[in-house]
Each structure stands twice: as structure tokens, then as C-alpha cells.
Scaffold this motif. Structure first.
Motif, PDB file in Angstrom:
ATOM      1  N   UNK A 120       1.227  -0.846  -0.001  1.00  0.00           N
ATOM      2  CA  UNK A 120      -0.052  -0.355  -0.041  1.00  0.00           C
ATOM      3  C   UNK A 120       0.988   1.623   0.163  1.00  0.00           C
ATOM      4  N   UNK A 121       2.140   0.969   0.897  1.00  0.00           N
ATOM      5  CA  UNK A 121       3.040   2.482   1.217  1.00  0.00           C
ATOM      6  C   UNK A 121       3.972   2.539  -1.000  1.00  0.00           C
ATOM      7  N   UNK A 122       3.859   1.975  -1.581  1.00  0.00           N
ATOM      8  CA  UNK A 122       4.338   1.757  -2.873  1.00  0.00           C
ATOM      9  C   UNK A 122       3.497   2.341  -3.671  1.00  0.00           C
ATOM     10  N   UNK A 123       1.949   2.276  -3.515  1.00  0.00           N
ATOM     11  CA  UNK A 123       0.968   2.852  -3.991  1.00  0.00           C
ATOM     12  C   UNK A 123       0.697   4.102  -3.460  1.00  0.00           C
ATOM     13  N   UNK A 124       0.055   4.249  -2.959  1.00  0.00           N
ATOM     14  CA  UNK A 124       0.244   5.940  -2.168  1.00  0.00           C
ATOM     15  C   UNK A 124       1.440   6.329  -2.705  1.00  0.00           C
ATOM     16  N   UNK A 125       2.665   6.609  -2.109  1.00  0.00           N
ATOM     17  CA  UNK A 125       3.646   7.146  -2.991  1.00  0.00           C
ATOM     18  C   UNK A 125       3.643   7.493  -4.553  1.00  0.00           C
ATOM     19  N   UNK A 126       3.625   6.213  -5.048  1.00  0.00           N
ATOM     20  CA  UNK A 126       3.230   6.125  -6.533  1.00  0.00           C
ATOM     21  C   UNK A 126       2.241   7.310  -6.922  1.00  0.00           C
ATOM     22  N   UNK A 127       1.117   7.618  -5.989  1.00  0.00           N
ATOM     23  CA  UNK A 127       0.209   8.017  -6.049  1.00  0.00           C
ATOM     24  C   UNK A 127       0.034   9.532  -6.382  1.00  0.00           C
ATOM     25  N   UNK A 128       0.898   9.946  -4.888  1.00  0.00           N
ATOM     26  CA  UNK A 128       1.371  11.302  -5.378  1.00  0.00           C
ATOM     27  C   UNK A 128       2.824  12.077  -5.616  1.00  0.00           C
ATOM     28  N   UNK A 129       3.345  11.364  -6.997  1.00  0.00           N
ATOM     29  CA  UNK A 129       4.965  11.264  -7.219  1.00  0.00           C
ATOM     30  C   UNK A 129       4.690  11.490  -9.073  1.00  0.00           C
ATOM     31  N   UNK A 130       5.757  12.563  -8.869  1.00  0.00           N
ATOM     32  CA  UNK A 130       5.610  13.008 -10.101  1.00  0.00           C
ATOM     33  C   UNK A 130       6.323  12.463 -11.226  1.00  0.00           C
ATOM     34  N   UNK A 131       6.342  12.228 -12.246  1.00  0.00           N
ATOM     35  CA  UNK A 131       7.509  11.574 -13.287  1.00  0.00           C
ATOM     36  C   UNK A 131       8.564  12.898 -13.515  1.00  0.00           C
ATOM     37  N   UNK A 132       8.817  14.012 -13.463  1.00  0.00           N
ATOM     38  CA  UNK A 132       9.633  14.669 -13.796  1.00  0.00           C
ATOM     39  C   UNK A 132      10.207  15.580 -12.594  1.00  0.00           C
ATOM     40  N   UNK A 133      11.446  16.212 -13.004  1.00  0.00           N
ATOM     41  CA  UNK A 133      11.567  16.666 -11.577  1.00  0.00           C
ATOM     42  C   UNK A 133      10.939  18.558 -11.296  1.00  0.00           C
ATOM     43  N   UNK A 134      10.627  18.583  -9.877  1.00  0.00           N
ATOM     44  CA  UNK A 134       9.686  20.264 -10.177  1.00  0.00           C
ATOM     45  C   UNK A 134       8.545  19.590 -10.324  1.00  0.00           C
ATOM     46  N   UNK A 135       7.637  18.624 -10.827  1.00  0.00           N
ATOM     47  CA  UNK A 135       6.522  18.538 -10.979  1.00  0.00           C
ATOM     48  C   UNK A 135       6.183  18.166  -9.644  1.00  0.00           C
ATOM     49  N   UNK A 136       4.705  18.671  -9.481  1.00  0.00           N
ATOM     50  CA  UNK A 136       3.888  19.265  -8.464  1.00  0.00           C
ATOM     51  C   UNK A 136       2.998  18.522  -8.204  1.00  0.00           C
ATOM     52  N   UNK A 137       3.303  17.677  -6.688  1.00  0.00           N
ATOM     53  CA  UNK A 137       2.565  16.151  -6.081  1.00  0.00           C
ATOM     54  C   UNK A 137       1.289  16.605  -5.481  1.00  0.00           C
ATOM     55  N   UNK A 138       0.565  17.693  -6.085  1.00  0.00           N
ATOM     56  CA  UNK A 138      -1.041  18.391  -6.471  1.00  0.00           C
ATOM     57  C   UNK A 138      -1.252  17.055  -7.348  1.00  0.00           C
ATOM     58  N   UNK A 139      -1.018  17.930  -8.868  1.00  0.00           N
ATOM     59  CA  UNK A 139      -1.759  17.673  -9.689  1.00  0.00           C
ATOM     60  C   UNK A 139      -1.398  16.175 -10.314  1.00  0.00           C
ATOM     61  N   UNK A 140       0.250  15.731  -9.842  1.00  0.00           N
ATOM     62  CA  UNK A 140       0.787  14.198  -9.558  1.00  0.00           C
ATOM     63  C   UNK A 140      -0.840  13.326  -9.065  1.00  0.00           C
TER      64      UNK A 140
END
Length: 312
Positions: free
Chosen positions: A10-30
Motif C-alpha cells: 500500500x505504501x508503494x501505491x500511495x507513494x506513486x499516487x503523489x509522485x511526478x515523473x518529472x523533477x519539479x512536477x507538483x505532487x498535487x497535480x500528480x
């Protein structure tokens, strides 16, 4: 134990859920893209027509990908880099002037491809491998058993009797041996796959063979491989929230026939859940027994200790 496998992911899923694939990308947009992916997947699976119910995850990933692309386009037009959570470098780096730009051939690492690894094989090395991997094998057995029990309920056939647990486990073992000879990863049943069967109600072996064949063919087409690489982490995180949840729920379903008023069952479940959710890890030198294996081993020992409990 199967429930713990899902919960531990579950931690991996939640971590990816708020992870941007680009440096500087907003976690909120993700997070928006990931939750949108999850919502579309759930809606298609629940309210969709026949086609929608068969491929809800593909539709969800496609919808999340489109939304991430829209955010990226807006970010580029407005000069706001934080809106970009998708990385297209895998696509833009394709070289269509060469053969590799069209066809992607796999790189095999054969077991007997070199002598360096063979020279390193000693009694101590083998003992380390056994200590590290035997506990993991028990975890695989537990997941295999639970997945086949759940799949049996879906298809209405007791797969533990026909074709039989011995044959299905043997299939996993032979498949893993063949895979590792070519440098591939081990094989096992996957709760995510069982969850997909449960949702789509499509347990046809012909469909599964067809899907496997298509996946092999697609993996050889470079543009398709590159396209898959560009799927943002947040989009896959949204899908994994459901998929990893399926694993946990498939474990919980097995409790329907368990009497938790019996002390033995209560203690076994308690030990597995608390050590599993608590993240217990035990190390012996270079060997590390991970959380799920620790929980399973302690659960087995607890079950053995209390197996003499008499029914009142």
C-alpha cells in the motif's frame, strides 16, 4: 498472509499516487491525475457496458494519461513547469533511422552465459541463498493457495482438486526455472490478476493465452514500449491502489470461513497482522528476512504451538 502482501504494498501505491515523473512536477497535480485514473477505473468497472467492464484498467490508465498530457500542455503554454508530471523522453529519444527504433529485442542473461558467477558458487553462498529464499518460497505458496481458492469461487470449480494444487505449484516452479535460465524474474500467481478476473468475470484460458501472446508481441515494438515507459507514476499509482487492494481483500475473503472465536485462530491472525503491518524485518548477517516472510513464519510457528487446542 495474503492480506499482508497487499497491505505491505500500500505504501508503494500511495507513494506513486503523489509522485511526478518529472523533477519539479507538483505532487498535487500528480494526486489529481492518480485519483482521476482510479475514479475512471472504478466507474467503468461498476457502470460500464460489456467492453467497459472487460478493460476498466486500460480505460483508466488512458484517461489518466490524457489528463496528465493536458496538464503538461497547459504548463508548457503558461511556462508553469510544476504542471508537468509526465516525461516523454522515452518517446522523443527513439531513433527511427536504426532498427532499434522499430523493433526492441530482449536482452537475455543466460544461466551458463559466463563463468564468473559459476566460480563464485560455494557452500556458504548456497546456504545464504537458501536462508534468504526459502522463507520467500513459503510466502509464494501462501499467495498461490489463496489465489486459487478465490479463483475457484469465481469459476465455480475447485482448482485445488482439479487440476490439483500439486500440479499448479509444479507449473509455477517449472515456469520459474525456465524463466531464470533466460535471466527473467520468478513467476507466481498474482492477486492483481485474480482481482481482474473477479471484476471482468472473464476467466477464459483462451483470453489469457491471447493476452500473453499480445503482450509478448507488443514488447518487441519499440514505439509501444517507449509509450508505456512514459505512463506517469501517479497514473500507475491510481491503478495500483485498486490492484494492491484486491490482494488484501482476497486475503480477507478467506476469513469468511474462519472461526475467530477460537483462541488459536485469533492468535495466528493477530501475530501475522501485527508483525506484518508493523513492518518486522530480521537480519542475519547478509541475509535479511523481509516483512511478509517474517509474518508468515511467525504465523506458522504460532499455529503449530496452538494446534493442540481442543474444541469446546
Amino acid at each position: 498472509t495474503v492480506a499482508i502482501i497487499g497491505l505491505s504494498l500500500s505504501g508503494n501505491a500511495v507513494g506513486d499516487l503523489m509522485k511526478s515523473s518529472v523533477s519539479g512536477g507538483s505532487s498535487y497535480v500528480a494526486l489529481i491525475c492518480g485519483l482521476f485514473t482510479l475514479a475512471v477505473t472504478m466507474l467503468c468497472s461498476t457502470y460500464g457496458k460489456k467492453a467497459g467492464k472487460l478493460i476498466p484498467f486500460i480505460i483508466g490508465i488512458f484517461a489518466g494519461y490524457v489528463l496528465a498530457s493536458i496538464f503538461a500542455l497547459i504548463g508548457k503554454l503558461t511556462g508553469n513547469a510544476s504542471l508537468t508530471v509526465i516525461n516523454y523522453s522515452a518517446l522523443t529519444s527513439l531513433d527511427f533511422t536504426s532498427f532499434s527504433g522499430y523493433i526492441s529485442l530482449p536482452k537475455f542473461t543466460f544461466l551458463l552465459g559466463g563463468t564468473e558467477g559459476l566460480k563464485a558458487v560455494t557452500g556458504k553462498y548456497l546456504l545464504t541463498l537458501l536462508t534468504a529464499y526459502v522463507p520467500v518460497a513459503f510466502v509464494v505458496f501462501a499467495e498461490h493457495l489463496a489465489d486459487h481458492k478465490n479463483l475457484s469461487a469465481i469459476v465455480g470449480v475447485n482448482l485445488l482438486e482439479k487440476p490439483g494444487l500439486t500440479r499448479t505449484l509444479l507449473g509455477d516452479g517449472v515456469g520459474t526455472m525456465v524463466s531464470t535460465v533466460f535471466g527473467g524474474c520468478p513467476n507466481t500467481t498474482y492477486g492483481e490478476s485474480i482481482g481482474c478476473v473477479a471484476i471482468t468475470r472473464n476467466a477464459s484460458t483462451i483470453s489469457i493465452w491471447g493476452c500473453a501472446s499480445i503482450c509478448i508481441i507488443f514488447s518487441l515494438i519499440s514505439p509501444l514500449v517507449a509509450l508505456l515507459e512514459t505512463i506517469p507514476s501517479c497514473v500507475m499509482g491510481g491503478v495500483c491502489v485498486a490492484l494492491y487492494g484486491f490482494i488484501a481483500v482476497s486475503g480477507f475473503k478467506m476469513f469468511q470461513q474462519v472461526d475467530l472465536n477460537k483462541n488459536k485462530n485469533l492468535f495466528v491472525a493477530s501475530v501475522i497482522f501485527i508483525t506484518g503491518v508493523g513492518g518486522m524485518v530480521v537480519s542475519f548477517g547478509a541475509v535479511e528476512i523481509r516483512t511478509v516472510a517474517c509474518a508468515l513464519i511467525l504465523g506458522i510457528l504460532t499455529n503449530i504451538m496452538l494446534s493442540g487446542e481442543k474444541d469446546e
